[in-house]
Design an enzyme around this catalytic site. Structure first.
Site, short mmCIF file in Angstrom:
data_model
loop_
_atom_site.label_atom_id
_atom_site.label_comp_id
_atom_site.label_asym_id
_atom_site.label_seq_id
_atom_site.Cartn_x
_atom_site.Cartn_y
_atom_site.Cartn_z
N ARG A 102 0.81 -1.21 0.00
CA ARG A 102 0.00 0.00 0.00
C ARG A 102 0.85 1.27 0.00
O ARG A 102 0.64 2.17 -0.83
CB ARG A 102 -0.93 0.04 1.24
N THR A 103 1.79 1.38 0.92
CA THR A 103 2.53 2.64 1.06
C THR A 103 3.38 2.91 -0.17
O THR A 103 3.36 4.01 -0.73
CB THR A 103 3.41 2.58 2.33
N LYS A 124 25.94 -5.32 -1.38
CA LYS A 124 27.41 -5.44 -1.49
C LYS A 124 28.11 -4.67 -0.37
O LYS A 124 29.31 -4.49 -0.41
CB LYS A 124 27.88 -4.88 -2.85
N HIS A 184 4.65 5.74 11.65
CA HIS A 184 4.19 5.65 10.25
C HIS A 184 3.28 6.87 10.04
O HIS A 184 2.06 6.77 9.95
CB HIS A 184 3.43 4.33 10.06
N ARG A 190 11.42 3.74 3.90
CA ARG A 190 10.93 2.76 4.89
C ARG A 190 12.13 1.92 5.29
O ARG A 190 12.87 1.43 4.44
CB ARG A 190 9.84 1.87 4.30
N1 CP Z 1 -0.32 0.13 5.72
C1 CP Z 1 0.89 -0.22 5.26
O1 CP Z 1 1.93 0.34 5.67
O2 CP Z 1 0.89 -1.23 4.34
P1 CP Z 1 2.17 -1.70 3.55
O3 CP Z 1 3.11 -2.34 4.53
O4 CP Z 1 1.70 -2.67 2.51
O5 CP Z 1 2.81 -0.49 2.94
#
Ligand code: CP
Length: 311
Positions: free
Chosen positions: A55-56, A83, A135, A105
């Site tokens: 999603r993100t 590496k 988040h 992320r």
């Molecule tokens: N909600 C969310 O962070 O989903 P993903 O891990 O798929 O990005």
């Protein structure tokens, strides 16, 4: 706000201002949300994901492309990080190639903040999830979803059910809800999934689902984060579903117009029944749609602020 690394950066007024802009885009006849614009056609953005995401990552990609930016998708598994290249070296090389905004992320907590400090005024950073810490863009899309269904944050009762202690979504959502004036936030989980004594007066702890969701307006369901715990700490899936899994029958204790949210990925039959996901109270797919819009707003505001020195 040059970078967006924590939901704590924003006041209630600033959150509402960003949500208002997302609402304006959603309510306008603009084709901005479905076709590509040239609002950011001189900018380059990289999705720098060192942890899995659907999603993100995809919503940031859609947001960047719809704004007309160039979007690079960095694949950590096939990159030179394998590496031995350090994160800062990777970022410095990408910056040298012309990247303006890093969407990161990472499993390491506070990594986005350290990256923003490293980059200084050279480029900008958005936190797309750092370990168990935060988040913030998920919190923004969750607040947008709640606000489109419920009018007054100060009157809301919100339950968060599941693996709260490992959840960066829970941390950012709780902070955003408190900032927006929610006074009744219930953390519902077995003791192993609860954070150490929450100290904010708005929070209460419930090990029984029935007291946790009684008369609530909003339920946020979380998945068990298997990747952040020892295999031996995993509860039995059937036991967990029996005690904490959300079903239509258990849902009757909540308000009749309760909305059910889940950040995804969902594990149907463990923390939530399929009948709830696909039922009339569920807004889980709406959350994904709104995630693209609020990320468009955030990317545009951040990149505009670097040009205009304001926000
Ligand atoms: N909600 C969310 O962070 O989903 P993903 O891990 O798929 O990005």
């Amino acid at each position: 706000m040059r970078n967006f690394t924590s939901i704590k950066q924003l006041t209630a007024t600033q959150i509402h201002d960003l949500l208002n802009e997302a609402d304006q885009w959603l309510n306008s006849d603009s084709t901005l949300l479905t076709t590509h614009s040239n609002l950011l056609n001189h900018k380059t953005i990289v999705n720098l994901f060192f942890e899995n995401s659907t999603r993100t990552r995809c919503s940031f990609e859609l947001a960047a492309r719809r704004l007309g930016a160039i979007l690079l998708n960095f694949d950590a598994h096939t990159s030179s990080a394998k590496k031995g290249e350090t994160l800062f070296d990777t970022v410095d090389y990408l910056h040298a190639m012309g990247v303006d905004l890093f969407i990161i992320r990472h499993s390491q907590e506070h990594c986005p903040t350290k990256l923003a400090e490293h980059l200084g005024f050279r480029a900008q950073v958005i936190n797309a999830g750092d370990g168990c810490n935060e988040h913030p863009t998920q919190a923004m899309l969750d607040m947008l979803t709640i606000r489109r269904h419920k009018s007054d944050f100060s009157q809301l009762r919100v339950a968060i059910i599941g693996d709260i202690v490992h959840s960066r979504v829970a941390t950012s959502d709780i902070q955003a809800l408190i900032t927006l004036g929610v006074n009744d936030i219930r953390l519902v989980a077995p003791s192993t999934f609860l954070p150490n004594t929450p100290c904010q007066p708005q929070l209460s702890v419930h090990q029984e689902l029935s007291s946790g969701i009684q008369e609530v307006d909003v339920i946020i369901v979380l998945r068990i984060q298997r990747e952040r715990m020892a295999e031996t700490a995993m509860p039995n899936a059937d036991d967990y579903f029996r005690h904490y899994g959300l079903t239509e029958k258990k849902l009757k204790i909540a308000k009749p117009d309760v909305i059910i949210m889940h950040p995804g990925p969902m594990n149907r039959g463990i923390e939530i029944a399929s009948e709830v996901v696909d039922g009339p109270h569920s807004v889980v797919f709406e959350q994904a749609k709104l995630g693209v819009v609020i990320r468009m707003v955030l990317i545009k505001r951040l990149l505009d602020s670097s040009t205009n020195h304001k926000i």
